[in-house]
Design a protein around this motif. Structure first.
Motif, PDB file in Angstrom:
ATOM      1  N   ILE A 295       0.852  -1.186   0.000  1.00  0.00           N
ATOM      2  CA  ILE A 295       0.000   0.000   0.000  1.00  0.00           C
ATOM      3  C   ILE A 295       0.892   1.242   0.000  1.00  0.00           C
ATOM      4  O   ILE A 295       1.746   1.397   0.869  1.00  0.00           O
ATOM      5  CB  ILE A 295      -0.910   0.017   1.250  1.00  0.00           C
ATOM      6  CG1 ILE A 295      -1.849  -1.193   1.228  1.00  0.00           C
ATOM      7  CG2 ILE A 295      -1.708   1.324   1.323  1.00  0.00           C
ATOM      8  CD1 ILE A 295      -2.592  -1.428   2.548  1.00  0.00           C
ATOM      9  N   LEU A 296       0.692   2.139  -0.985  1.00  0.00           N
ATOM     10  CA  LEU A 296       1.547   3.313  -1.114  1.00  0.00           C
ATOM     11  C   LEU A 296       0.783   4.642  -1.082  1.00  0.00           C
ATOM     12  O   LEU A 296       1.391   5.708  -1.053  1.00  0.00           O
ATOM     13  CB  LEU A 296       2.381   3.216  -2.401  1.00  0.00           C
ATOM     14  CG  LEU A 296       3.420   2.085  -2.405  1.00  0.00           C
ATOM     15  CD1 LEU A 296       4.055   1.936  -3.786  1.00  0.00           C
ATOM     16  CD2 LEU A 296       4.490   2.310  -1.356  1.00  0.00           C
ATOM     17  N   ASP A 297      -0.560   4.555  -1.083  1.00  0.00           N
ATOM     18  CA  ASP A 297      -1.359   5.790  -0.983  1.00  0.00           C
ATOM     19  C   ASP A 297      -2.792   5.417  -0.651  1.00  0.00           C
ATOM     20  O   ASP A 297      -3.182   4.246  -0.747  1.00  0.00           O
ATOM     21  CB  ASP A 297      -1.308   6.573  -2.307  1.00  0.00           C
ATOM     22  CG  ASP A 297      -1.755   8.038  -2.170  1.00  0.00           C
ATOM     23  OD1 ASP A 297      -1.934   8.496  -1.024  1.00  0.00           O
ATOM     24  OD2 ASP A 297      -1.912   8.705  -3.212  1.00  0.00           O
ATOM     25  N   ASN A 319      -0.040  16.674  10.536  1.00  0.00           N
ATOM     26  CA  ASN A 319       1.365  16.284  10.638  1.00  0.00           C
ATOM     27  C   ASN A 319       1.576  14.954   9.926  1.00  0.00           C
ATOM     28  O   ASN A 319       1.100  13.922  10.389  1.00  0.00           O
ATOM     29  CB  ASN A 319       1.791  16.166  12.110  1.00  0.00           C
ATOM     30  CG  ASN A 319       3.220  15.661  12.264  1.00  0.00           C
ATOM     31  OD1 ASN A 319       3.429  14.483  12.533  1.00  0.00           O
ATOM     32  ND2 ASN A 319       4.197  16.527  12.080  1.00  0.00           N
ATOM     33  N   GLY A 320       2.266  15.002   8.794  1.00  0.00           N
ATOM     34  CA  GLY A 320       2.614  13.773   8.079  1.00  0.00           C
ATOM     35  C   GLY A 320       1.760  13.506   6.855  1.00  0.00           C
ATOM     36  O   GLY A 320       0.549  13.757   6.859  1.00  0.00           O
ATOM     37  N   PRO A 321       2.372  13.000   5.779  1.00  0.00           N
ATOM     38  CA  PRO A 321       1.650  12.724   4.525  1.00  0.00           C
ATOM     39  C   PRO A 321       0.779  11.470   4.603  1.00  0.00           C
ATOM     40  O   PRO A 321       0.985  10.608   5.452  1.00  0.00           O
ATOM     41  CB  PRO A 321       2.785  12.538   3.508  1.00  0.00           C
ATOM     42  CG  PRO A 321       3.955  12.071   4.327  1.00  0.00           C
ATOM     43  CD  PRO A 321       3.820  12.714   5.669  1.00  0.00           C
ATOM     44  N   LEU A 322      -0.181  11.386   3.682  1.00  0.00           N
ATOM     45  CA  LEU A 322      -1.112  10.245   3.646  1.00  0.00           C
ATOM     46  C   LEU A 322      -0.540   9.055   2.893  1.00  0.00           C
ATOM     47  O   LEU A 322      -1.036   7.933   3.025  1.00  0.00           O
ATOM     48  CB  LEU A 322      -2.424  10.665   2.974  1.00  0.00           C
ATOM     49  CG  LEU A 322      -3.255  11.737   3.668  1.00  0.00           C
ATOM     50  CD1 LEU A 322      -4.516  12.013   2.858  1.00  0.00           C
ATOM     51  CD2 LEU A 322      -3.612  11.310   5.079  1.00  0.00           C
ATOM     52  N   GLY A 323       0.479   9.309   2.060  1.00  0.00           N
ATOM     53  CA  GLY A 323       1.068   8.236   1.271  1.00  0.00           C
ATOM     54  C   GLY A 323       2.533   8.511   1.016  1.00  0.00           C
ATOM     55  O   GLY A 323       3.124   9.419   1.608  1.00  0.00           O
ATOM     56  N   PHE A 330       2.044   8.404  -6.106  1.00  0.00           N
ATOM     57  CA  PHE A 330       1.651   8.094  -4.725  1.00  0.00           C
ATOM     58  C   PHE A 330       1.532   9.344  -3.846  1.00  0.00           C
ATOM     59  O   PHE A 330       1.387   9.255  -2.634  1.00  0.00           O
ATOM     60  CB  PHE A 330       2.635   7.075  -4.134  1.00  0.00           C
ATOM     61  CG  PHE A 330       2.860   5.888  -5.028  1.00  0.00           C
ATOM     62  CD1 PHE A 330       1.778   5.100  -5.415  1.00  0.00           C
ATOM     63  CD2 PHE A 330       4.113   5.587  -5.529  1.00  0.00           C
ATOM     64  CE1 PHE A 330       1.958   4.013  -6.261  1.00  0.00           C
ATOM     65  CE2 PHE A 330       4.307   4.508  -6.377  1.00  0.00           C
ATOM     66  CZ  PHE A 330       3.234   3.714  -6.752  1.00  0.00           C
ATOM     67  N   ASP A 331       1.567  10.507  -4.496  1.00  0.00           N
ATOM     68  CA  ASP A 331       1.338  11.779  -3.793  1.00  0.00           C
ATOM     69  C   ASP A 331      -0.114  12.242  -3.946  1.00  0.00           C
ATOM     70  O   ASP A 331      -0.517  13.250  -3.378  1.00  0.00           O
ATOM     71  CB  ASP A 331       2.269  12.862  -4.348  1.00  0.00           C
ATOM     72  CG  ASP A 331       2.046  13.105  -5.848  1.00  0.00           C
ATOM     73  OD1 ASP A 331       1.441  12.245  -6.523  1.00  0.00           O
ATOM     74  OD2 ASP A 331       2.476  14.157  -6.345  1.00  0.00           O
ATOM     75  N   THR A 332      -0.896  11.493  -4.712  1.00  0.00           N
ATOM     76  CA  THR A 332      -2.252  11.934  -5.085  1.00  0.00           C
ATOM     77  C   THR A 332      -3.133  12.241  -3.877  1.00  0.00           C
ATOM     78  O   THR A 332      -3.785  13.292  -3.808  1.00  0.00           O
ATOM     79  CB  THR A 332      -2.930  10.870  -5.976  1.00  0.00           C
ATOM     80  OG1 THR A 332      -2.107  10.651  -7.128  1.00  0.00           O
ATOM     81  CG2 THR A 332      -4.309  11.338  -6.427  1.00  0.00           C
ATOM     82  N   GLY A 333      -3.178  11.335  -2.903  1.00  0.00           N
ATOM     83  CA  GLY A 333      -4.039  11.525  -1.745  1.00  0.00           C
ATOM     84  C   GLY A 333      -3.661  12.738  -0.923  1.00  0.00           C
ATOM     85  O   GLY A 333      -4.521  13.556  -0.560  1.00  0.00           O
ATOM     86  N   THR A 334      -2.363  12.862  -0.651  1.00  0.00           N
ATOM     87  CA  THR A 334      -1.874  13.996   0.148  1.00  0.00           C
ATOM     88  C   THR A 334      -2.187  15.320  -0.549  1.00  0.00           C
ATOM     89  O   THR A 334      -2.682  16.265   0.075  1.00  0.00           O
ATOM     90  CB  THR A 334      -0.356  13.871   0.385  1.00  0.00           C
ATOM     91  OG1 THR A 334      -0.093  12.629   1.048  1.00  0.00           O
ATOM     92  CG2 THR A 334       0.179  15.016   1.228  1.00  0.00           C
ATOM     93  N   VAL A 335      -1.887  15.387  -1.847  1.00  0.00           N
ATOM     94  CA  VAL A 335      -2.100  16.613  -2.620  1.00  0.00           C
ATOM     95  C   VAL A 335      -3.589  16.981  -2.663  1.00  0.00           C
ATOM     96  O   VAL A 335      -3.967  18.140  -2.451  1.00  0.00           O
ATOM     97  CB  VAL A 335      -1.518  16.470  -4.047  1.00  0.00           C
ATOM     98  CG1 VAL A 335      -1.990  17.614  -4.949  1.00  0.00           C
ATOM     99  CG2 VAL A 335       0.007  16.425  -3.997  1.00  0.00           C
ATOM    100  N   ALA A 336      -4.427  15.986  -2.920  1.00  0.00           N
ATOM    101  CA  ALA A 336      -5.873  16.255  -3.035  1.00  0.00           C
ATOM    102  C   ALA A 336      -6.451  16.774  -1.720  1.00  0.00           C
ATOM    103  O   ALA A 336      -7.207  17.750  -1.705  1.00  0.00           O
ATOM    104  CB  ALA A 336      -6.607  14.985  -3.468  1.00  0.00           C
TER     105      ALA A 336
END
Length: 401
Positions: A295-297, A319-323, A330-336
């Motif tokens: 699991i990466l995101d 605090n901290g990224p989602l993926g 794998f940055d999609t969730g954090t960015v959205a």
């Protein structure tokens, strides 16, 4: 922490005074050049204001970990030029932070002048908060201003000791940080949502334990979410997970339930066989991660769920990224989610406070680091504050107030 419990530079007569200002100029350097001047730029407003009020400004900072030795590569001298550029005025430099060299340099200052002293950590007594060293620093000033929240979790001579010997106040950056943090967790508008991500639960046990008693909703992402899912019997394939912390994860979930805090874990996830740019990936249900995948995101359903939950909130801390945001896609969730928080903030519906190294980098990657209510670059101090711990540098200002 209410702002009324500490002095600010509005409360002290500064004209003609020698003002020792503790800032954080521990900036990234390469080949003797500053590669990211964010901390210098953040320190500038307080220094400019002090100079404009006629203070003789004496700047204190550490750089790196020289372990009490004079290490040429860790000298603050290369920072004179970028600091002068940020202030729009010349900055003098002293080859030491105590003793005759520092005292002579301070003596030559006129009202409005700025002097940068050499790296505090060239003296081992700085980190030991040695009283003799504090005394040697204190003779250089009439007033002490702490503008280094990022170093406030350390009880060092320049961050804690000086506040007990000189009239003490918070600088503008420290003041802004404390006011933002108070609005976020000290005395927040509710509902409050916390987003906590990152790789490991083990580094954030105190944080999670404190937050579940203070917030209404807790979104857990990153590798941490895998540990929580696995603790509940959900297979996570080859994903990063701390199996030995399963019992602890369940205890945190129980504590959250008792405190009426809703914990939100992913409902769908993005999986891939390996963690590298361009690796083939797909979305699966959170309970259906194949044995040979990781699991990466978070997936699109999770993102929509989190957006809806945040839309109902008045305050958010992050605090901290989602993926695994360092590598696309794998940055999609954090960015959205970051962009959704930024939109809510811009609409005046949400007070948003974020902090921590990876968090700042992730928000910058999403193009929203200046669109949250407040983004802390303080790292360890921000994390310890979120954990509910007393910060010595802040406590000293309160006692001095």
């Amino acid at each position: 922490m209410p702002q009324t419990t500490f002095n600010t530079i509005d409360t002290i007569d500064l004209a003609g005074k020698r003002v020792l200002v503790r800032v954080d100029l521990n900036v990234p350097m390469k080949a003797g050049k500053v590669t990211d001047a964010t901390r210098i730029e953040r320190a500038a407003p307080t220094l400019k204001e002090l100079a404009a009020k006629g203070a003789r400004v004496v700047v204190l900072s550490h750089f790196g970990r020289p372990d009490g030795k004079r290490v040429p590569e860790m000298s603050l001298k290369p920072l004179v030029e970028p600091l002068a550029a940020a202030l729009g005025k010349p900055v003098a430099f002293a080859e030491d932070c105590i003793g005759p060299l520092a005292e002579d340099a301070v003596r030559t200052l006129k009202p409005g002048d700025v002097l940068l002293l050499e790296n505090l950590r060239f003296h081992k007594e700085e980190e030991k908060n040695d009283r003799g060293f504090v005394d040697k620093l204190s003779v250089l000033g009439d007033v002490y201003v702490n503008d280094a929240f990022s170093a406030a979790h350390r009880a060092h001579a320049s961050t804690e000791g000086l506040a007990h010997l000189l009239p003490a106040a918070a600088g503008r950056l420290m003041q802004a940080e404390l006011e933002a943090l108070d609005k976020a967790l000290g005395n927040p508008r509710r509902p409050v949502c916390a987003v906590v991500g990152g790789a490991k639960v083990s580094t954030k046990l105190d944080l999670l334990g404190n937050l579940v008693g203070k917030v209404d909703k807790l979104i857990i992402g990153g590798g941490m979410a895998n540990t929580f899912m696995q603790a509940q019997g959900i297979a996570v394939g080859k994903s990063l997970s701390e199996k030995d912390l399963g019992k602890t994860a369940l205890e945190i979930l129980d504590k959250a339930k008792a405190a009426d805090c809703r914990v939100l874990l992913p409902v769908d996830v993005v999986v891939a066989a390996e963690f590298k740019a361009g690796a083939p990936s797909r979305v699966v249900d959170a309970k259906a991660c194949p044995d040979d995948q990781m699991i990466l995101d978070v997936g699109p359903k999770s993102i929509e769920l989190y957006k809806q939950e945040v839309a109902d909130c008045a305050t958010l801390v992050w605090n901290g990224p989602l993926g695994a945001f360092e590598i696309q896609p794998f940055d999609t969730g954090t960015v959205a989610l970051a962009r959704a928080v930024a939109d809510q903030t811009a609409a005046g519906k949400l007070l948003s406070v974020a902090g921590g190294g990876d968090t700042v980098a992730a928000l910058a990657a999403a193009g929203v680091e200046d669109k949250f209510s407040y983004v802390s670059t303080a790292g360890g101090a921000f994390l310890e504050w979120m954990e509910g711990k007393a910060l010595p540098g802040v406590a000293a200002l309160i006692r001095a107030a």
